[in-house]
Every structure is written in structure tokens, then in C-alpha cells.
Scaffold this motif. Structure first.
Motif, PDB file in Angstrom:
ATOM      1  N   GLY A  58      -8.766  -1.698   4.002  1.00  0.00           N
ATOM      2  CA  GLY A  58      -7.798  -0.971   3.178  1.00  0.00           C
ATOM      3  C   GLY A  58      -6.357  -1.343   3.473  1.00  0.00           C
ATOM      4  O   GLY A  58      -5.485  -1.254   2.600  1.00  0.00           O
ATOM      5  N   ALA A  59      -6.096  -1.777   4.705  1.00  0.00           N
ATOM      6  CA  ALA A  59      -4.728  -2.169   5.064  1.00  0.00           C
ATOM      7  C   ALA A  59      -4.396  -3.572   4.586  1.00  0.00           C
ATOM      8  O   ALA A  59      -3.210  -3.931   4.494  1.00  0.00           O
ATOM      9  N   ALA A  60      -5.413  -4.376   4.278  1.00  0.00           N
ATOM     10  CA  ALA A  60      -5.184  -5.793   3.982  1.00  0.00           C
ATOM     11  C   ALA A  60      -4.264  -6.036   2.784  1.00  0.00           C
ATOM     12  O   ALA A  60      -3.343  -6.853   2.876  1.00  0.00           O
ATOM     13  N   PRO A  61      -4.459  -5.352   1.639  1.00  0.00           N
ATOM     14  CA  PRO A  61      -3.552  -5.614   0.520  1.00  0.00           C
ATOM     15  C   PRO A  61      -2.154  -5.058   0.725  1.00  0.00           C
ATOM     16  O   PRO A  61      -1.206  -5.528   0.099  1.00  0.00           O
ATOM     17  N   VAL A  62      -2.015  -4.039   1.584  1.00  0.00           N
ATOM     18  CA  VAL A  62      -0.711  -3.389   1.744  1.00  0.00           C
ATOM     19  C   VAL A  62       0.344  -4.397   2.160  1.00  0.00           C
ATOM     20  O   VAL A  62       1.474  -4.372   1.678  1.00  0.00           O
ATOM     21  N   GLN A  63      -0.026  -5.310   3.063  1.00  0.00           N
ATOM     22  CA  GLN A  63       0.953  -6.340   3.424  1.00  0.00           C
ATOM     23  C   GLN A  63       0.443  -7.732   3.083  1.00  0.00           C
ATOM     24  O   GLN A  63       0.912  -8.720   3.640  1.00  0.00           O
ATOM     25  N   ASN A  64      -0.494  -7.802   2.142  1.00  0.00           N
ATOM     26  CA  ASN A  64      -0.983  -9.096   1.660  1.00  0.00           C
ATOM     27  C   ASN A  64      -1.243 -10.027   2.837  1.00  0.00           C
ATOM     28  O   ASN A  64      -0.605 -11.063   2.998  1.00  0.00           O
ATOM     29  N   ILE A  65      -2.214  -9.625   3.682  1.00  0.00           N
ATOM     30  CA  ILE A  65      -2.478 -10.400   4.897  1.00  0.00           C
ATOM     31  C   ILE A  65      -2.837 -11.844   4.545  1.00  0.00           C
ATOM     32  O   ILE A  65      -3.346 -12.141   3.473  1.00  0.00           O
ATOM     33  N   GLY A  66      -2.568 -12.722   5.490  1.00  0.00           N
ATOM     34  CA  GLY A  66      -2.873 -14.124   5.259  1.00  0.00           C
ATOM     35  C   GLY A  66      -2.844 -14.913   6.552  1.00  0.00           C
ATOM     36  O   GLY A  66      -2.316 -14.452   7.568  1.00  0.00           O
ATOM     37  N   ALA A  67      -3.441 -16.094   6.498  1.00  0.00           N
ATOM     38  CA  ALA A  67      -3.435 -16.997   7.647  1.00  0.00           C
ATOM     39  C   ALA A  67      -3.840 -18.388   7.176  1.00  0.00           C
ATOM     40  O   ALA A  67      -4.753 -18.525   6.352  1.00  0.00           O
ATOM     41  N   TYR A  68      -3.142 -19.383   7.685  1.00  0.00           N
ATOM     42  CA  TYR A  68      -3.514 -20.787   7.458  1.00  0.00           C
ATOM     43  C   TYR A  68      -3.648 -21.130   5.971  1.00  0.00           C
ATOM     44  O   TYR A  68      -4.526 -21.871   5.557  1.00  0.00           O
ATOM     45  N   GLY A  69      -2.756 -20.558   5.167  1.00  0.00           N
ATOM     46  CA  GLY A  69      -2.726 -20.904   3.749  1.00  0.00           C
ATOM     47  C   GLY A  69      -3.563 -20.019   2.851  1.00  0.00           C
ATOM     48  O   GLY A  69      -3.466 -20.123   1.631  1.00  0.00           O
ATOM     49  N   GLN A  70      -4.405 -19.161   3.433  1.00  0.00           N
ATOM     50  CA  GLN A  70      -5.148 -18.185   2.626  1.00  0.00           C
ATOM     51  C   GLN A  70      -4.428 -16.839   2.694  1.00  0.00           C
ATOM     52  O   GLN A  70      -3.984 -16.426   3.768  1.00  0.00           O
ATOM     53  N   GLU A  71      -4.293 -16.178   1.543  1.00  0.00           N
ATOM     54  CA  GLU A  71      -3.763 -14.817   1.484  1.00  0.00           C
ATOM     55  C   GLU A  71      -4.694 -13.992   0.616  1.00  0.00           C
ATOM     56  O   GLU A  71      -5.383 -14.512  -0.274  1.00  0.00           O
ATOM     57  N   ILE A  72      -4.700 -12.687   0.854  1.00  0.00           N
ATOM     58  CA  ILE A  72      -5.625 -11.840   0.109  1.00  0.00           C
ATOM     59  C   ILE A  72      -5.286 -11.819  -1.379  1.00  0.00           C
ATOM     60  O   ILE A  72      -6.158 -11.599  -2.220  1.00  0.00           O
ATOM     61  N   VAL A  73      -4.029 -12.114  -1.739  1.00  0.00           N
ATOM     62  CA  VAL A  73      -3.645 -12.145  -3.146  1.00  0.00           C
ATOM     63  C   VAL A  73      -4.487 -13.165  -3.923  1.00  0.00           C
ATOM     64  O   VAL A  73      -4.699 -13.026  -5.129  1.00  0.00           O
ATOM     65  N   GLN A  74      -5.010 -14.193  -3.236  1.00  0.00           N
ATOM     66  CA  GLN A  74      -5.774 -15.242  -3.913  1.00  0.00           C
ATOM     67  C   GLN A  74      -7.162 -14.779  -4.350  1.00  0.00           C
ATOM     68  O   GLN A  74      -7.765 -15.392  -5.235  1.00  0.00           O
ATOM     69  N   THR A  75      -7.679 -13.733  -3.732  1.00  0.00           N
ATOM     70  CA  THR A  75      -9.051 -13.295  -4.046  1.00  0.00           C
ATOM     71  C   THR A  75      -9.123 -11.826  -4.453  1.00  0.00           C
ATOM     72  O   THR A  75     -10.181 -11.357  -4.864  1.00  0.00           O
ATOM     73  N   LEU A  76      -8.029 -11.084  -4.352  1.00  0.00           N
ATOM     74  CA  LEU A  76      -8.053  -9.652  -4.657  1.00  0.00           C
ATOM     75  C   LEU A  76      -8.151  -9.423  -6.159  1.00  0.00           C
ATOM     76  O   LEU A  76      -7.341  -9.945  -6.930  1.00  0.00           O
ATOM     77  N   ALA A  77      -9.154  -8.649  -6.577  1.00  0.00           N
ATOM     78  CA  ALA A  77      -9.316  -8.328  -7.994  1.00  0.00           C
ATOM     79  C   ALA A  77      -8.668  -6.987  -8.328  1.00  0.00           C
ATOM     80  O   ALA A  77      -7.897  -6.877  -9.285  1.00  0.00           O
ATOM     81  N   GLU A  78      -8.958  -5.962  -7.525  1.00  0.00           N
ATOM     82  CA  GLU A  78      -8.436  -4.626  -7.805  1.00  0.00           C
ATOM     83  C   GLU A  78      -8.603  -3.750  -6.579  1.00  0.00           C
ATOM     84  O   GLU A  78      -9.332  -4.102  -5.626  1.00  0.00           O
ATOM     85  N   VAL A  79      -7.910  -2.632  -6.578  1.00  0.00           N
ATOM     86  CA  VAL A  79      -8.088  -1.622  -5.539  1.00  0.00           C
ATOM     87  C   VAL A  79      -8.297  -0.268  -6.205  1.00  0.00           C
ATOM     88  O   VAL A  79      -7.813  -0.025  -7.314  1.00  0.00           O
ATOM     89  N   GLU A  80      -9.015   0.590  -5.503  1.00  0.00           N
ATOM     90  CA  GLU A  80      -9.109   1.988  -5.896  1.00  0.00           C
ATOM     91  C   GLU A  80      -8.175   2.745  -4.961  1.00  0.00           C
ATOM     92  O   GLU A  80      -8.223   2.563  -3.740  1.00  0.00           O
ATOM     93  N   LEU A  81      -7.287   3.549  -5.535  1.00  0.00           N
ATOM     94  CA  LEU A  81      -6.351   4.249  -4.672  1.00  0.00           C
ATOM     95  C   LEU A  81      -6.097   5.658  -5.164  1.00  0.00           C
ATOM     96  O   LEU A  81      -6.446   6.032  -6.288  1.00  0.00           O
ATOM     97  N   ILE A  82      -5.490   6.456  -4.286  1.00  0.00           N
ATOM     98  CA  ILE A  82      -5.113   7.826  -4.608  1.00  0.00           C
ATOM     99  C   ILE A  82      -3.612   7.951  -4.409  1.00  0.00           C
ATOM    100  O   ILE A  82      -3.082   7.575  -3.370  1.00  0.00           O
ATOM    101  N   ASP A  83      -2.924   8.439  -5.448  1.00  0.00           N
ATOM    102  CA  ASP A  83      -1.471   8.566  -5.419  1.00  0.00           C
ATOM    103  C   ASP A  83      -1.053   9.879  -4.793  1.00  0.00           C
ATOM    104  O   ASP A  83      -1.596  10.942  -5.128  1.00  0.00           O
TER     105      ASP A  83
END
Length: 375
Positions: free
Chosen positions: A119-144
Motif C-alpha cells: 500500500g505504501a508503494a504507490p505513495v512515493q512511486n517506489i523504484g530501483a534500477y530503472g523500474q518504478e511502480i508507475v510502469q506497472t500500476l493499473a489502479e488503487v482502491e482507496l478511502i478518502d
């Protein structure tokens, strides 16, 4: 349940006990806990793996919701040759990577060994060695927080950038959208167990591969874990270098003109500028003249680790009588060498900021979320 000192639940091992702590093991429990906490108006924060938090020494006068949900659901992808995984927010990130690699699903293997929860991964768009979660993230379920409503939000609406999103609490500011992620859906490639060529230059360089070399997902994962261990970036109870929040300072993004004031040896990477907006000239006002496009210089990302080391602070540096020190393996990590207080770590962080500012004229910004503590 009773409350635990946050020093027991964060990788920096600092933090007093909160007034209230709620464990949420299911999505329904998590939603109910957050709505309950928000109804009180008290200070609060959600706690996953505690690997990106720097918490102050005083007791936290508020509520902490521990996200302990876990589970992976495999689903079809609308794109041929791909698979979607919907993963609960409290699931351990590296366990997800291990599962994906075991299933022959590619796209997150270079992010092996990153501590924390999914759940924390998209919050700061984690990444390493040229891969970032933005490249594979489709959607999130969240509560406002503002409404208590649950919704599914496409990745494109999360403002994902370099180690940031609309959900991230940057030091000195509030998130653009105050919400908590309940689940994350990734869209991964069906690679299988066999070897394949590695596309990204950054990942190939890290793995010391030639463009034509073919390797398996499992091989990539093991090499990445070895590399991270060598830098003290995989949690190990026997290695004090791992009692950190990872990179404590962000690589600085500066203007091209400021970057030219830094020594040539300082590593730097261009940051792609936003594309020029489409120029629309009303037909009635068009006189045949189209203004020339303006030249936009890219911002430049510069290495915070290089700036720290070249301001005279080597790996392992610590202030006299302090139990906080730079990692002996990585100049960007501030580490707890044994019962260091948050005050000691903050003192070291401020000292580093001051040295870098006096040498190079920029102020490094902290990467972790700061709770009950200031720099």
C-alpha cells in the motif's frame, strides 16, 4: 490492544507510544478503523512496514492504524500477454515480488528487497534500477479522509512522479489528496521461467549484462538482492546499517543553470520537461504568424549521496557521542547504531543539510515522512 512504542515498529527504531493503536487485519476492519479515527478529529497516521517513517521521541498524542491486511488475487488483464494482481495494502512488498517472480510475471523484479508494504508503494512511486511502480500500476482502491468514501482510482489520477504522488506527505506540506490505499492492482507481463533480454540500460548496467544476454526473472531477483545486501539496503537484524529509513535525503532536482554551478564530477540525470501545451490561435485572429516555440531547458536531478560525501562527510560519519551515523555502506542512509533517539538522528540530519548547503548552495530535503519531529 495496548499501544506499542513506535520504536518497535519502525526500521529507524525511534518513536514513543501513541495514545491509541488499532490493528486492522481485513479491509473491512481497516475501513471501520479509519472512519472511527477520522470522526474524532484527532491526529492520526496509518502504519504499514514503518520503513519510510521518522518518528519523534515524545509519545504521539493521537491514533495509529496498523495496516495488517494481506493477500494476492490473480485476475485477467485487458492486454494480451499480461496478468493483473490485486494485492492488499498490508502485504509485504518483497513477498509480492517473490510471488510474481515465482509465477513468471515480469515488471517488478528489479524492486526486490525494498522494505515496506504494498500500500505504501504507490505513495512515493517506489523504484530501483530503472523500474518504478508507475510502469506497472493499473489502479488503487482507496478511502478518502474528507468523505470516508471508498473508490477505485486509475494510476493516471495519482500524479505519479519521481518518488512522489498526490498521496505523499512531503516534508513541510500536506498531501494533495488525503487518503489511504486499501489495495493495489498491478499489470504484469507473462514472461515465464525462461531467459530473456533485459531492456533497460540502467538495469543491465547494475546487473553487468550485455544487450544480448538472456537471464531469468529469478536470476535478476537474486542479483538485485545481493546488490542491495552489499549496500545495507535489505533488512538484517545483525547489520546495524539496515536500521534506517533507506535513503534519508532525496536526490535534488535543480534547474539546468544551477546544475552548471556544481562540480562536473557530480552525477546528474536530466529530468524530462513537460511537453509544450498545444498552441491554439482562433481562426478570426490568425494573421499568418505562428510564434516560434520556446526552448525549455530540462531540470536536472543530482546525486545527494555525492553531495554529502563531497561536503566532507564520509560513510560511517557520526557526531561526537551520538548513536546516529551515516551508513558505512551508503552515504544517503542515516542509521540507528543502537538506541539512538530521534533527536540524535535529527541533529545529524541538520548537520548534513548545513554542510551540503554551505559547500554547494542547496538544501537537501528528507525522503521519509516525519511524525512528531522536525529538522
Amino acid at each position: 490492544m495496548g499501544t506499542l512504542p513506535l520504536a518497535q515498529l519502525t526500521t529507524l527504531r525511534t518513536g514513543g507510544a501513541p495514545s491509541r493503536m488499532i490493528d486492522a487485519s481485513t479491509t473491512d476492519e481497516l475501513i471501520a478503523a479509519l472512519r472511527d479515527v477520522w470522526s474524532t478529529g484527532d491526529p492520526w497516521f496509518a502504519l504499514g512496514g514503518g520503513s519510510n517513517l521518522f518518528v519523534g521521541d515524545e509519545p504521539f498524542d493521537g491514533s495509529v492504524v496498523r495496516i495488517l491486511t494481506h493477500g494476492i488475487e490473480r485476475m485477467p488483464s485487458p492486454v494480451p500477454g499480461r496478468v493483473r494482481l490485486r494485492v492488499q495494502a498490508g502485504h509485504d512488498w518483497d513477498s509480492l515480488v517473490a510471488y510474481a517472480v515465482g509465477e513468471g510475471l515480469g515488471g517488478i523484479e528489479a524492486m526486490s528487497g525494498i522494505p515496506g508494504t504494498v500500500g505504501a508503494a504507490p505513495v512515493q512511486n517506489i523504484g530501483a534500477y530503472g523500474q518504478e511502480i508507475v510502469q506497472t500500476l493499473a489502479e488503487v482502491e482507496l478511502i478518502d479522509e474528507s468523505t470516508g468514501d471508498v473508490s477505485t482510482v486509475p494510476a493516471a489520477e495519482l500524479g505519479l512522479g519521481f518518488r512522489t504522488s498526490v498521496l505523499k506527505h512531503h516534508y513541510g506540506s500536506v498531501p494533495a489528496r488525503r487518503a489511504v490505499i486499501l489495495s493495489v492492482t498491478l499489470d504484469l507481463a507473462e514472461v515465464g521461467p525462461g531467459g530473456r533480454r533485459i531492456a533497460g540500460d540502467q538495469l543491465r548496467t547494475a546487473l553487468r549484462l550485455a544487450p544480448d544476454d538472456e537471464v531469468t526473472l529469478a536470476w535478476v531477483r537474486e542479483r538485485i538482492l545481493e546488490t542491495r545486501r552489499s549496500k545495507g539496503m535489505v533488512l538484517d537484524p545483525d547489520d546495524p546499517d539496515t536500521y534506517s529509513a533507506g535513503s534519508f535525503f532525496q536526490n535534488a532536482v535543480v534547474s539546468a543553470s544551477f546544475a552548471r554551478t556544481l562540480p562536473d564530477e557530480c552525477p546528474r540525470w536530466p529530468v524530462a520537461p513537460d511537453l509544450d501545451p498545444v498552441l491554439v490561435i482562433p481562426l478570426a485572429a490568425f494573421d499568418g504568424y505562428v510564434p516560434p516555440p520556446t526552448s525549455v531547458q530540462s531540470d536536472v536531478k543530482v546525486s545527494a549521496a555525492w553531495l554529502i560525501e563531497h561536503s566532507g562527510l564520509s560513510k560511517g560519519f557520526k557526531l561526537p557521542r551520538s548513536r546516529a551515523a551515516l551508513s558505512t555502506k551508503h552515504a544517503l542512509a542515516l542509521t540507528n547504531r543502537g538506541d539512538a533517539t530521534a533527536a540524535e538522528l535529527a541533529e545529524l540530519a541538520r548537520f548534513i543539510q548545513g554542510r551540503v548547503q554551505s559547500e554547494f548552495g542547496l538544501i537537501l530535503q528528507p525522503e521519509p515522512v516525519l511524525v512528531n519531529v522536525e529538522l
